[in-house]
Motif scaffolding. Structure first.
Motif, mmCIF file in Angstrom:
data_model
loop_
_atom_site.group_PDB
_atom_site.id
_atom_site.type_symbol
_atom_site.label_atom_id
_atom_site.label_comp_id
_atom_site.label_asym_id
_atom_site.label_seq_id
_atom_site.Cartn_x
_atom_site.Cartn_y
_atom_site.Cartn_z
ATOM 1 N N UNK A 62 32.789 15.340 -10.753
ATOM 2 C CA UNK A 62 33.256 14.565 -11.903
ATOM 3 C C UNK A 62 32.130 13.680 -12.431
ATOM 4 N N UNK A 79 30.840 14.051 -16.277
ATOM 5 C CA UNK A 79 31.066 13.027 -17.297
ATOM 6 C C UNK A 79 30.999 11.667 -16.610
ATOM 7 N N UNK A 128 33.400 8.719 -17.771
ATOM 8 C CA UNK A 128 34.803 8.920 -17.428
ATOM 9 C C UNK A 128 35.012 8.798 -15.916
ATOM 10 N N UNK A 129 34.023 9.249 -15.132
ATOM 11 C CA UNK A 129 34.125 9.122 -13.677
ATOM 12 C C UNK A 129 34.164 7.642 -13.292
ATOM 13 N N UNK A 130 33.338 6.834 -13.956
ATOM 14 C CA UNK A 130 33.337 5.397 -13.671
ATOM 15 C C UNK A 130 34.706 4.809 -14.035
ATOM 16 N N UNK A 131 35.258 5.245 -15.197
ATOM 17 C CA UNK A 131 36.581 4.769 -15.601
ATOM 18 C C UNK A 131 37.653 5.163 -14.593
ATOM 19 N N UNK A 132 37.445 6.314 -13.924
ATOM 20 C CA UNK A 132 38.431 6.757 -12.951
ATOM 21 C C UNK A 132 38.261 6.055 -11.615
ATOM 22 N N UNK A 133 37.221 5.238 -11.501
ATOM 23 C CA UNK A 133 37.046 4.453 -10.281
ATOM 24 C C UNK A 133 36.081 5.059 -9.279
ATOM 25 N N UNK A 134 35.285 6.080 -9.695
ATOM 26 C CA UNK A 134 34.283 6.639 -8.787
ATOM 27 C C UNK A 134 33.170 5.611 -8.594
#
Lengths: 234, 337
Positions: free
Chosen positions: B198, B202, B205-211
């Motif tokens: 992920x 992207x 978006x990965x940061x937004x998903x909490x990665x």
């Protein structure tokens, strides 16, 4: 009392302030829509509420708690979800993996949530094994909504969800957004298609040059002759 | 009929088996390059010397184990030492990230700066290896030499041509098979693996998903360091260890990663074999092979060798240039450098 409130926000991307003290709010089970001409700072207001740019003045309050200083990631943990306008899916991963990534921070069993999302967006269940990048624009947008909803957020923020899709797909996406709102999620969105968006809006904000010009219910704004003339093309 | 069989055995012995072994080594190297590219978003020129660094530790530990009489005959002692070499390669990767790459990552430097920085790291590692173990060839293989011997094969089949399978070649192919399957399982099924894909797909978006980006970067270096050491050790057992050779391996490894599509793990594996077989098939002399197949009057007088072995690096270069001109995304539609 709104669940989410961005109050008197002033700020920009480093240079001149784009937001000149604008206020947006949304309540539980409500759809709030930000409309306005190009360059009015609609998307910027959205990013400010989500913590993607630093505010010089004003504050963001979530459920009575001041979250102005929190990072976007921390706001996700607090129950906010954001769907960016572009690049809002993992194109190389399958639909199901996109949803799994949405639930990345969850440590409990999220299969129930996934089933709910498949019920809400049946096309995603059909395409679950397909790469998100191979889907059509409207389907991709549904993947993006689904990914954001996997954290079971209290607030769903959508940045121009219908940009670049056909009118038929746009209607379908608006229907889906109404359904999401009915599940008790507060929806805050920015829309380019102002007339259609105000039709489904409980509250509408008309922004001009970073300031609130009109704030009313969607229906009232649609009926307002000045709004119609200036922003809705007659 | 016997002529065809002899030709097949000859071809297997000099092209198929060496190509498979060399291709496996390149595939493991290219996987490391591709992984670092997809997570850290730069082409890591230090990868060849990272291989040398890890392998050097394997050799030092192997010598020490040999001196105290510890071994796993008939398998090479180096396999016992492998985990220590991997640990050393991981350690230097993480240190270089902490003290070098992280600075540029925080500054959001463009990819070309990362590439130049990685050349600096390459010289540093290269220097360390030469200071510690020296620039010369080192012997560290032990255990059985062959799985199949030429004479035994000839006796068993009654053919003129013999087939040899070195233990190091068999080991290379088997280890690569296991490592590649384990890596793909990790990337496809595990939570961390999916987070890495992920993040590569992207980043925002990965940061937004909490990665957690720091964790993803650390895992990428751990995998790259491990793969580099495994690839380097297998190459060293199969051929020999010489620091300069490992530096030169960078070219076919990059060619492999780009042919397959950089950032694409399946592409790296396929690319490894494509480059290896291209090198082996164009530098092999086909005279004897043809003699078995064509009537006597057609027998070639020359060696029927397209390129002499000194030019094998040209093969990688040509592949690289052709791919970048004709299909810059590589076979599997990776990213464009």
């Amino acid at each position: 009392m709104s669940i989410l409130l961005g109050e008197n926000m002033v700020g920009g991307y480093g240079g001149a302030d784009i937001l000149q003290g604008c206020t947006v709010a949304v309540d539980v089970g409500e759809i709030a829509v930000i409309v306005g001409p190009n360059g009015a700072g609609k998307s910027t207001a959205m990013k400010a509420v989500f913590g993607m740019l630093n505010l010089r003045e004003g504050r963001v309050v979530l459920d009575g708690k001041d979250i102005t200083a929190l990072s976007p990631q921390a706001r996700v943990k607090e129950g906010m979800a954001f769907v960016p306008q572009t690049n809002n899916v993992f194109a190389g991963m399958t639909v199901e993996e996109n949803l799994e990534m949405g639930a990345y921070l969850r440590t409990d069993d999220f299969r129930g949530t996934m089933e709910q999302i498949y019920d809400l967006f049946p096309i995603l269940k059909e395409k679950r094994r397909q790469a998100a990048g191979e889907l059509s624009g409207g389907q991709r947008q549904q993947v993006a909504f689904g990914r954001a909803l996997m954290t079971e957020p209290r607030i769903l923020m959508l940045d121009e969800p219908t940009a670049g899709v056909s009118p038929i797909v746009m209607d379908e996406l608006f229907d889906r957004i109404i359904e999401v709102g009915r599940t008790g999620v507060a929806v805050l969105m920015v829309e380019q298609n102002a007339a259609q968006a105000l039709e489904i809006a409980d509250t509408g904000y008309v922004l001009v040059t970073g300031e609130n010009r009109f704030t009313d219910t969607g229906a009232a704004l649609l009926a307002n002759p000045e709004v119609r003339r200036s922003f809705l093309g007659g | 009929m016997e002529g065809i069989l002899n030709a097949v055995v000859l071809f297997s012995n000099f092209v198929l088996i060496p190509g498979m072994a060399y291709g496996s080594q390149l595939a493991l190297g290219a996987l490391g390059v591709t992984l670092i590219y997809s997570i850290l978003r730069f082409a890591n020129f230090a990868h060849g010397d990272l291989m040398a660094f890890g392998t050097m530790f394997v050799i030092l530990i192997t010598w020490w184990l040999q001196s105290i009489g510890v071994g796993i005959d008939p398998l090479p002692t180096a396999l016992l030492a492998l985990p220590f070499g991997m640990a050393a390669a991981i350690a230097i990767s993480l240190l270089s990230d902490r003290f070098v790459y992280r600075f540029y990552r925080r500054n959001k430097s463009p990819a070309v700066i990362f590439v130049i920085v990685s050349i600096g790291v390459m010289f540093l590692m290269n220097g360390l290896v030469r200071v510690i173990i020296g620039p010369n060839d080192q012997e560290f293989g032990d255990g059985a030499r062959f799985l199949i011997k030429v004479r035994e094969f000839k006796e068993a089949t009654g053919l003129n041509e013999g087939l040899a399978l070195k233990l190091s070649q068999g080991l290379t192919i088997a280890v690569t098979f296991v490592v590649v399957i384990a890596l793909f399982w990790f990337l496809q099924k595990s939570r961390t693996g999916k987070a890495m894909r992920a993040y590569s797909d992207n980043e925002d978006l990965a940061l937004l998903s909490g990665v957690n980006p720091d964790k993803v970067v650390i895992v990428a270096w751990v995998i790259a360091g491990s793969l580099a050491t495994i690839a380097g050790t297998l190459y060293g057992l199969d051929k020999s260890f010489k620091p300069f050779t490992y530096f030169q391996l960078l070219l076919p490894i990059f060619a492999a990663a780009i042919v397959g599509g950089i950032g694409h793990p399946v592409g790296a594996v396929v690319g490894g074999y494509v480059v290896a077989f291209s090198e082996v098939t164009v530098t092999y002399a086909y005279k004897k092979f043809l003699i078995y197949l064509v009537p006597e009057s057609w027998e070639p007088e020359s060696l029927v060798q397209l390129l002499s072995t000194e030019y094998k690096f040209a093969v990688s270069f040509v592949i690289l240039v052709v791919v970048l001109l004709v299909r810059p995304t590589g076979i599997f539609k990776g990213k464009v450098l």
